[in-house]
Design a protein around this motif. Structure first.
Motif, PDB file in Angstrom:
ATOM      1  N   ARG A 126      -0.148  20.343  51.491  1.00 53.22           N
ATOM      2  CA  ARG A 126       0.295  20.912  50.223  1.00 53.22           C
ATOM      3  C   ARG A 126       1.607  21.672  50.390  1.00 53.22           C
ATOM      4  O   ARG A 126       2.507  21.567  49.549  1.00 53.22           O
ATOM      5  N   ILE A 127       1.723  22.417  51.471  1.00 54.95           N
ATOM      6  CA  ILE A 127       2.950  23.180  51.706  1.00 54.95           C
ATOM      7  C   ILE A 127       4.114  22.234  52.003  1.00 54.95           C
ATOM      8  O   ILE A 127       5.240  22.435  51.522  1.00 54.95           O
ATOM      9  N   ASN A 128       3.866  21.182  52.786  1.00 58.59           N
ATOM     10  CA  ASN A 128       4.925  20.210  53.076  1.00 58.59           C
ATOM     11  C   ASN A 128       5.433  19.551  51.796  1.00 58.59           C
ATOM     12  O   ASN A 128       6.636  19.335  51.616  1.00 58.59           O
ATOM     13  N   TYR A 129       4.494  19.231  50.908  1.00 65.54           N
ATOM     14  CA  TYR A 129       4.894  18.633  49.633  1.00 65.54           C
ATOM     15  C   TYR A 129       5.688  19.633  48.807  1.00 65.54           C
ATOM     16  O   TYR A 129       6.693  19.290  48.175  1.00 65.54           O
ATOM     17  N   ALA A 130       5.259  20.878  48.843  1.00 66.50           N
ATOM     18  CA  ALA A 130       5.958  21.926  48.091  1.00 66.50           C
ATOM     19  C   ALA A 130       7.389  22.107  48.595  1.00 66.50           C
ATOM     20  O   ALA A 130       8.313  22.313  47.802  1.00 66.50           O
ATOM     21  N   THR A 131       7.598  22.022  49.907  1.00 74.09           N
ATOM     22  CA  THR A 131       8.952  22.182  50.436  1.00 74.09           C
ATOM     23  C   THR A 131       9.867  21.074  49.936  1.00 74.09           C
ATOM     24  O   THR A 131      11.055  21.296  49.673  1.00 74.09           O
ATOM     25  N   THR A 132       9.308  19.872  49.796  1.00 74.60           N
ATOM     26  CA  THR A 132      10.101  18.772  49.238  1.00 74.60           C
ATOM     27  C   THR A 132      10.495  19.065  47.800  1.00 74.60           C
ATOM     28  O   THR A 132      11.636  18.843  47.389  1.00 74.60           O
ATOM     29  N   LEU A 133       9.551  19.594  47.019  1.00 74.45           N
ATOM     30  CA  LEU A 133       9.839  19.919  45.626  1.00 74.45           C
ATOM     31  C   LEU A 133      10.844  21.064  45.510  1.00 74.45           C
ATOM     32  O   LEU A 133      11.608  21.132  44.544  1.00 74.45           O
ATOM     33  N   LEU A 134      10.852  21.966  46.485  1.00 74.61           N
ATOM     34  CA  LEU A 134      11.777  23.103  46.443  1.00 74.61           C
ATOM     35  C   LEU A 134      13.234  22.666  46.553  1.00 74.61           C
ATOM     36  O   LEU A 134      14.135  23.440  46.237  1.00 74.61           O
ATOM     37  N   SER A 135      13.468  21.432  47.003  1.00 72.79           N
ATOM     38  CA  SER A 135      14.850  20.942  47.047  1.00 72.79           C
ATOM     39  C   SER A 135      15.359  20.566  45.664  1.00 72.79           C
ATOM     40  O   SER A 135      16.542  20.295  45.484  1.00 72.79           O
ATOM     41  N   ASN A 136      14.446  20.557  44.674  1.00 77.02           N
ATOM     42  CA  ASN A 136      14.823  20.272  43.286  1.00 77.02           C
ATOM     43  C   ASN A 136      14.975  21.594  42.538  1.00 77.02           C
ATOM     44  O   ASN A 136      13.982  22.255  42.207  1.00 77.02           O
TER      45      ASN A 136
END
Length: 327
Positions: free
Chosen positions: A256-266
């Motif tokens: 979940r955190i790894n996915y969140a870090t990807t979204l944080l680039s948006n």
């Protein structure tokens, strides 16, 4: 041919018309905490590095290989002058292949391949793959070892790749990642039973990792996933920990955190939106878990994205603008 550049922001500068970057770094410089969506492979050839990934510290000796997973916050310390090989590749466009994410989850935050403890045939295979990439990227294998007067001259290629060379490089990288995922136990320094995990259990657990990767944003529980795998709760808890190196809930939370870090680039997504899309019950729970995992709250972590907020330690990471070329 001589080129003149003007200063511009630092960034992950991929090779012309590709999603790849590779260079031979000979600078004695540190890199502050940053992250990007590329996979990064570091191969010290003359001098070691100290690398902090998330909350883990790796002392990468000469000839070791460190594979840093995408979106992992990392900081690099140059302990002495010497040559290091870098490879960066954007895998965000290959998300349809679920096993890529599964491999990264097993390796996260980084996979440290130590020459002294890695089986020689395995190590030689990995080195041969790295050398193939270098030959394709630079046109021929560049000199790794340097004389003292050349120690500050890094090797960077700005030219275009030949037709299909990028595809071949990605093919090699995917073979390398698949090999490491299948043989993850060879690179772990652990006395746990993971190295002896039976083939009978490994296939169901591999399917479980795929299942979690597809449903992590839902309300998953240890009991429900154990039932999906066909094991009792307590047996599943033990063998899953042996297989992944972490508990079920640690594994789920890290996905979940790894996915969140990807979204944080948006930048268009708010932290609250990201928390719910990543499967957290509340923004507060997300922020607490994220800070525990990375050392930073999501808002601060977003600022450390190399794509949006460039580094300043190494000029060879600069996204320079070509002013004019003199032949």
């Amino acid at each position: 041919m001589k080129r003149y550049y003007e200063d511009a922001k630092e960034n992950v500068q991929h090779k012309v018309n590709t999603s790849l970057r590779m260079f031979i770094n000979r600078l004695h410089a540190d890199f502050p905490a940053h992250w990007h969506t590329d996979i990064e492979i570091i191969w010290p050839r003359e001098a070691p590095y100290k690398v902090i990934c998330g909350n883990q510290t790796y002392y990468v000796e000469v000839d070791d290989i460190l594979l840093i997973c995408p979106t992992v916050l990392h900081e690099i310390f140059s302990l002495s002058p010497g040559t290091r090989v870098y490879i960066q590749a954007d895998f965000s466009g290959i998300g349809a292949i679920k096993e890529i994410d599964k491999a990264f989850h097993l390796m996260a935050p980084a996979l440290h391949i130590k020459k002294k403890s890695c089986p020689p045939d395995v190590y030689n295979y990995l080195c041969s793959q790295m050398n193939k990439i270098m030959e394709l990227y630079f046109g021929s294998t560049p000199p790794i070892y340097t004389h003292e007067k050349e120690v500050d001259e890094s090797v960077i290629s700005y030219t275009k790749l030949a037709d299909y060379d990028e595809l071949e490089i990605y093919s090699i990288l995917m073979q390398l990642i698949a090999f490491c995922g299948k043989n993850i136990h060879l690179f772990r320094e652990s006395s746990s039973s993971s190295s002896g995990l039976s083939l009978k259990n490994s296939l169901p657990l591999s399917n479980v990792c795929n299942y979690i990767a597809e449903h992590f944003s839902e309300d998953l529980s240890l009991e429900s996933v154990a039932s999906f795998a066909g094991f009792s709760k307590y047996h599943f808890e033990r063998i899953f920990s042996d297989y992944t190196g972490v508990t079920f809930y640690q594994y789920l939370q890290q996905i979940r955190i790894n996915y969140a870090t990807t979204l944080l680039s948006n930048p268009e997504l708010s932290v609250t939106d990201i928390s719910y899309q990543s499967g957290f019950a509340s923004c507060t729970a997300f922020t607490r878990a994220f800070k525990k995992s990375t050392g930073y709250p999501p808002s601060k972590f977003r600022v450390l994205n190399e794509e949006q907020h460039p580094l300043s330690a190494n000029p060879h990471f600069a996204d320079r603008k070509l002013r004019h070329t003199v032949v």
